[in-house]
Motif scaffolding. Structure first.
Motif, PDB file in Angstrom:
ATOM      1  N   ASN A   1      44.516  37.150  42.971  1.00 21.72           N
ATOM      2  CA  ASN A   1      44.834  35.754  43.535  1.00 21.72           C
ATOM      3  C   ASN A   1      44.225  35.879  45.047  1.00 21.72           C
ATOM      4  N   LYS A   2      43.752  37.057  45.556  1.00 19.01           N
ATOM      5  CA  LYS A   2      43.215  36.972  46.949  1.00 19.01           C
ATOM      6  C   LYS A   2      42.481  38.294  47.186  1.00 19.01           C
ATOM      7  N   GLY A   3      42.145  38.851  48.350  1.00 20.19           N
ATOM      8  CA  GLY A   3      41.595  40.094  48.644  1.00 20.19           C
ATOM      9  C   GLY A   3      40.586  40.807  47.682  1.00 20.19           C
ATOM     10  N   ILE A   4      40.738  41.971  47.428  1.00 19.04           N
ATOM     11  CA  ILE A   4      39.508  42.552  46.677  1.00 19.04           C
ATOM     12  C   ILE A   4      39.824  42.150  45.358  1.00 19.04           C
ATOM     13  N   GLY A   5      40.746  41.787  44.884  1.00 19.51           N
ATOM     14  CA  GLY A   5      40.785  41.607  43.558  1.00 19.51           C
ATOM     15  C   GLY A   5      40.261  40.305  43.238  1.00 19.51           C
TER      16      GLY A   5
ATOM     17  N   GLN B   1      49.192  34.278  33.900  1.00 19.79           N
ATOM     18  CA  GLN B   1      49.971  34.891  34.782  1.00 19.79           C
ATOM     19  C   GLN B   1      50.388  36.295  34.457  1.00 19.79           C
ATOM     20  N   LEU B   2      50.460  37.269  35.658  1.00 22.09           N
ATOM     21  CA  LEU B   2      50.806  38.643  35.185  1.00 22.09           C
ATOM     22  C   LEU B   2      51.560  39.167  36.568  1.00 22.09           C
ATOM     23  N   ASP B   3      52.665  39.753  36.526  1.00 24.92           N
ATOM     24  CA  ASP B   3      53.546  40.275  37.308  1.00 24.92           C
ATOM     25  C   ASP B   3      53.613  41.754  36.831  1.00 24.92           C
ATOM     26  N   ILE B   4      53.060  42.647  37.546  1.00 19.46           N
ATOM     27  CA  ILE B   4      52.936  43.971  37.104  1.00 19.46           C
ATOM     28  C   ILE B   4      54.263  44.778  37.438  1.00 19.46           C
ATOM     29  N   ASP B   5      55.093  44.272  38.062  1.00 19.08           N
ATOM     30  CA  ASP B   5      56.784  44.657  38.126  1.00 19.08           C
ATOM     31  C   ASP B   5      57.501  44.281  36.860  1.00 19.08           C
TER      32      ASP B   5
ATOM     33  N   ASN C   1      42.741  47.503  37.396  1.00 17.25           N
ATOM     34  CA  ASN C   1      43.997  47.534  37.948  1.00 17.25           C
ATOM     35  C   ASN C   1      44.061  47.517  39.608  1.00 17.25           C
ATOM     36  N   ASN C   2      43.966  46.521  39.830  1.00 13.48           N
ATOM     37  CA  ASN C   2      43.685  46.247  41.330  1.00 13.48           C
ATOM     38  C   ASN C   2      45.091  46.126  42.232  1.00 13.48           C
ATOM     39  N   ALA C   3      46.241  45.296  41.460  1.00 11.36           N
ATOM     40  CA  ALA C   3      47.528  44.792  42.372  1.00 11.36           C
ATOM     41  C   ALA C   3      48.048  46.167  43.014  1.00 11.36           C
TER      42      ALA C   3
ATOM     43  N   LYS D   1      57.434  51.404  43.083  1.00 10.86           N
ATOM     44  CA  LYS D   1      57.518  50.376  41.718  1.00 10.86           C
ATOM     45  C   LYS D   1      56.607  49.776  41.385  1.00 10.86           C
ATOM     46  N   THR D   2      55.674  49.333  42.497  1.00 16.87           N
ATOM     47  CA  THR D   2      54.506  48.427  42.028  1.00 16.87           C
ATOM     48  C   THR D   2      53.358  49.250  41.666  1.00 16.87           C
ATOM     49  N   ASN D   3      52.849  50.162  42.952  1.00 16.88           N
ATOM     50  CA  ASN D   3      51.712  50.759  42.828  1.00 16.88           C
ATOM     51  C   ASN D   3      51.369  51.837  41.686  1.00 16.88           C
TER      52      ASN D   3
ATOM     53  N   ASN E   1      41.163  51.875  37.695  1.00 21.88           N
ATOM     54  CA  ASN E   1      42.389  51.827  38.636  1.00 21.88           C
ATOM     55  C   ASN E   1      42.128  51.993  40.175  1.00 21.88           C
ATOM     56  N   VAL E   2      42.404  50.924  40.717  1.00 24.56           N
ATOM     57  CA  VAL E   2      41.915  50.937  42.227  1.00 24.56           C
ATOM     58  C   VAL E   2      43.144  51.861  43.023  1.00 24.56           C
ATOM     59  N   SER E   3      42.588  52.858  43.577  1.00 26.19           N
ATOM     60  CA  SER E   3      43.562  53.807  44.265  1.00 26.19           C
ATOM     61  C   SER E   3      43.184  53.882  45.798  1.00 26.19           C
TER      62      SER E   3
ATOM     63  N   ARG F   1      38.667  44.177  54.841  1.00 27.62           N
ATOM     64  CA  ARG F   1      39.589  43.186  55.522  1.00 27.62           C
ATOM     65  C   ARG F   1      40.069  42.297  54.490  1.00 27.62           C
ATOM     66  N   THR F   2      41.443  42.361  54.436  1.00 25.78           N
ATOM     67  CA  THR F   2      42.344  41.705  53.549  1.00 25.78           C
ATOM     68  C   THR F   2      43.681  41.575  54.255  1.00 25.78           C
ATOM     69  N   ASP F   3      44.732  40.812  53.700  1.00 27.50           N
ATOM     70  CA  ASP F   3      45.935  40.890  54.312  1.00 27.50           C
ATOM     71  C   ASP F   3      46.511  42.183  54.365  1.00 27.50           C
ATOM     72  N   MET F   4      46.247  43.033  53.416  1.00 23.67           N
ATOM     73  CA  MET F   4      46.866  44.450  53.538  1.00 23.67           C
ATOM     74  C   MET F   4      46.268  45.277  54.538  1.00 23.67           C
TER      75      MET F   4
HETATM   76  P1  NAP Z   1      46.013  42.168  49.224  1.00 18.93           P
HETATM   77  O1  NAP Z   1      45.042  41.352  49.897  1.00 18.93           O
HETATM   78  O2  NAP Z   1      47.327  42.501  49.917  1.00 18.93           O
HETATM   79  O3  NAP Z   1      46.009  41.710  47.677  1.00 18.93           O
HETATM   80  C1  NAP Z   1      46.936  42.501  47.038  1.00 18.93           C
HETATM   81  C2  NAP Z   1      47.215  41.871  45.584  1.00 18.93           C
HETATM   82  O4  NAP Z   1      47.756  42.366  44.807  1.00 18.93           O
HETATM   83  C3  NAP Z   1      47.707  40.198  45.719  1.00 18.93           C
HETATM   84  O5  NAP Z   1      46.960  39.439  45.015  1.00 18.93           O
HETATM   85  C4  NAP Z   1      48.979  40.395  45.394  1.00 18.93           C
HETATM   86  O6  NAP Z   1      49.598  39.339  44.935  1.00 18.93           O
HETATM   87  C5  NAP Z   1      48.799  41.469  44.214  1.00 18.93           C
HETATM   88  N1  NAP Z   1      50.088  41.924  43.811  1.00 18.93           N
HETATM   89  C6  NAP Z   1      51.108  42.667  44.508  1.00 18.93           C
HETATM   90  N2  NAP Z   1      52.080  42.928  43.705  1.00 18.93           N
HETATM   91  C7  NAP Z   1      51.851  42.560  42.411  1.00 18.93           C
HETATM   92  C8  NAP Z   1      52.747  42.543  41.293  1.00 18.93           C
HETATM   93  N3  NAP Z   1      53.752  43.039  41.317  1.00 18.93           N
HETATM   94  N4  NAP Z   1      52.150  42.132  40.374  1.00 18.93           N
HETATM   95  C9  NAP Z   1      50.576  41.357  40.512  1.00 18.93           C
HETATM   96  N5  NAP Z   1      50.186  41.183  41.539  1.00 18.93           N
HETATM   97  C10 NAP Z   1      50.685  41.840  42.771  1.00 18.93           C
HETATM   98  O7  NAP Z   1      45.541  43.822  49.216  1.00 18.93           O
HETATM   99  P2  NAP Z   1      44.164  44.133  49.103  1.00 18.93           P
HETATM  100  O8  NAP Z   1      43.334  45.147  50.171  1.00 18.93           O
HETATM  101  O9  NAP Z   1      43.084  43.360  48.377  1.00 18.93           O
HETATM  102  O10 NAP Z   1      44.170  45.398  48.010  1.00 18.93           O
HETATM  103  C11 NAP Z   1      43.837  45.455  46.764  1.00 18.93           C
HETATM  104  C12 NAP Z   1      43.960  46.924  46.140  1.00 18.93           C
HETATM  105  O11 NAP Z   1      43.041  47.883  46.914  1.00 18.93           O
HETATM  106  C13 NAP Z   1      45.405  47.462  46.284  1.00 18.93           C
HETATM  107  O12 NAP Z   1      45.729  48.374  45.217  1.00 18.93           O
HETATM  108  C14 NAP Z   1      45.301  48.358  47.366  1.00 18.93           C
HETATM  109  O13 NAP Z   1      46.163  49.460  47.498  1.00 18.93           O
HETATM  110  C15 NAP Z   1      43.656  48.819  47.300  1.00 18.93           C
HETATM  111  N6  NAP Z   1      43.337  49.228  48.820  1.00 18.93           N
HETATM  112  C16 NAP Z   1      43.027  48.613  49.884  1.00 18.93           C
HETATM  113  C17 NAP Z   1      42.527  49.014  50.758  1.00 18.93           C
HETATM  114  C18 NAP Z   1      42.183  47.986  51.832  1.00 18.93           C
HETATM  115  O14 NAP Z   1      41.384  48.582  52.828  1.00 18.93           O
HETATM  116  N7  NAP Z   1      41.984  46.723  51.867  1.00 18.93           N
HETATM  117  C19 NAP Z   1      42.035  50.241  50.865  1.00 18.93           C
HETATM  118  C20 NAP Z   1      42.128  51.127  49.889  1.00 18.93           C
HETATM  119  C21 NAP Z   1      42.828  50.599  48.659  1.00 18.93           C
HETATM  120  P3  NAP Z   1      50.359  38.373  45.871  1.00 18.93           P
HETATM  121  O15 NAP Z   1      49.650  37.491  46.687  1.00 18.93           O
HETATM  122  O16 NAP Z   1      51.297  37.617  44.909  1.00 18.93           O
HETATM  123  O17 NAP Z   1      51.266  39.005  46.891  1.00 18.93           O
END
Ligand code: NAP
Length: 276
Positions: free
Chosen positions: A13-17, A60-64, A88-90, A111-113, A136-138, A231-234
């Motif tokens: 729903n946001k970010g890289i996914g 809908q999908l909550d991986i937890d 697998n991006n969540a 638990k999640t990752n 699998n996004v690591s 550049r994401t919320d993370m």
């Molecule tokens: P993000 O903007 O925080 O997005 C994370 C996404 O995962 C959101 O849609 C979030 O949903 C979802 N999520 C979290 N827990 C979940 C659950 N239990 N079930 C289903 N969805 C869940 O982060 P991002 O930067 O795009 O990260 C995406 C992936 O890239 C992650 O695996 C992260 O570890 C990896 N990564 C990111 C970076 C980086 O620089 N950004 C670098 C290396 C790896 P909600 O909106 O509901 O929270």
């Protein structure tokens, strides 16, 4: 039952996914499912892509939540008879300055990752169709965290014969060790996110090995990857890549042509296989 190819992206729903779903809508010849644990956030993301002229579908999908994973599994089985692409991006990460006790961060992050991603794989990998692609996004952090492990742990995580059960035991031990404040003495690095991503990378190596052994003729390719610093919320606004740029390597792996027999079981960043 539909014979249309189908792709699923977790946490999209946001970010890289979200960027991966956008790119797949343009390049994947089939149905693309944007998934979110929260239907409201998911539908809003679908509407955002529709404004760009794209046509993602939603589930809908909550991986937890094992029930949520199984509901998606049953839906895919019934509607498509399987799955062609799984990303697998969540994932989650505590902020660096978060004051939540480390043991809690470890439990919640793993638990999640790790455990959530593993549960998705357990339920959905049996559905993968011939020539399927699993990504699998690591993170590169998995490599730096590996370097921070004791020699004994490094040897286990690099082993070509480690089993999924052994990996689960190690990930569980990390969480238990943080609760007793002995994780560093036990050879772990001081990063819950890093250990969770070691788990994702090693899980990918194990699953690729099993696919090679058990479904040799099906030409399924499964890899772990790092999207880069995005550049994401993370990762925040200072990161170097846009979400679209971060999606490039996962999408490249998701769309490996049917003629490809590699990469498989690798850790990939910037579309290049990295040593583990
Ligand atoms: P993000 O903007 O925080 O997005 C994370 C996404 O995962 C959101 O849609 C979030 O949903 C979802 N999520 C979290 N827990 C979940 C659950 N239990 N079930 C289903 N969805 C869940 O982060 P991002 O930067 O795009 O990260 C995406 C992936 O890239 C992650 O695996 C992260 O570890 C990896 N990564 C990111 C970076 C980086 O620089 N950004 C670098 C290396 C790896 P909600 O909106 O509901 O929270």
């Amino acid at each position: 039952m539909s014979s249309v190819p189908v792709a699923v992206v977790t946490g999209s729903n946001k970010g890289i996914g979200l960027a991966i779903v956008g790119a797949l809508c343009k390049q994947f010849p089939g149905d693309v499912y944007l998934t979110s644990r929260d239907p409201g956030r998911g539908q809003a993301a679908v509407a955002q892509l529709q404004q760009e002229g794209l046509r993602p579908l939603f589930h809908q999908l909550d991986i937890d939540d094992l029930q949520s994973i199984r509901a998606l599994r049953d839906f895919l089985k019934e509607k498509y008879g399987g799955l062609n692409v799984l990303v697998n991006n969540a994932g989650i990460a505590f902020k660096v300055h978060d004051t939540t006790p480390f043991a809690v961060q470890a439990e919640v992050t793993l638990k999640t990752n790790f455990f959530g991603t593993r549960n998705v794989c357990t339920e959905l990998l049996p559905l993968m169709k011939p020539y399927g692609r699993v990504v699998n996004v690591s993170s590169m952090v998995s490599s730096s965290a590996l370097a921070g492990c004791s020699q004994e742990l490094q040897q286990k995580f690099r082993s070509d014969t480690i089993t999924e059960d052994e990996l689960v035991q190690l990930m569980t031990k990390f969480v238990e060790d943080t609760k007793k404040s002995v994780h560093q003495k036990e050879g772990w690095p001081n990063t819950a996110y890093g250990v969770s991503k070691i788990g994702v990378t090693v899980l990918s190596r194990i699953q690729a090995r099993l696919l090679r052994e058990q479904r040799k003729g099906d030409h399924i390719l499964l890899n772990a990857c790092c999207p880069g610093w995005v550049r994401t919320d993370m990762a925040g606004p200072k990161a170097t890549k846009s979400p679209d740029e971060g999606a490039e390597t996962p999408v490249y792996l998701a769309l490996l042509p049917s003629s490809a027999d590699a990469p498989h079981g690798q850790f990939v960043s910037n579309k290049t296989v990295r040593p583990w």
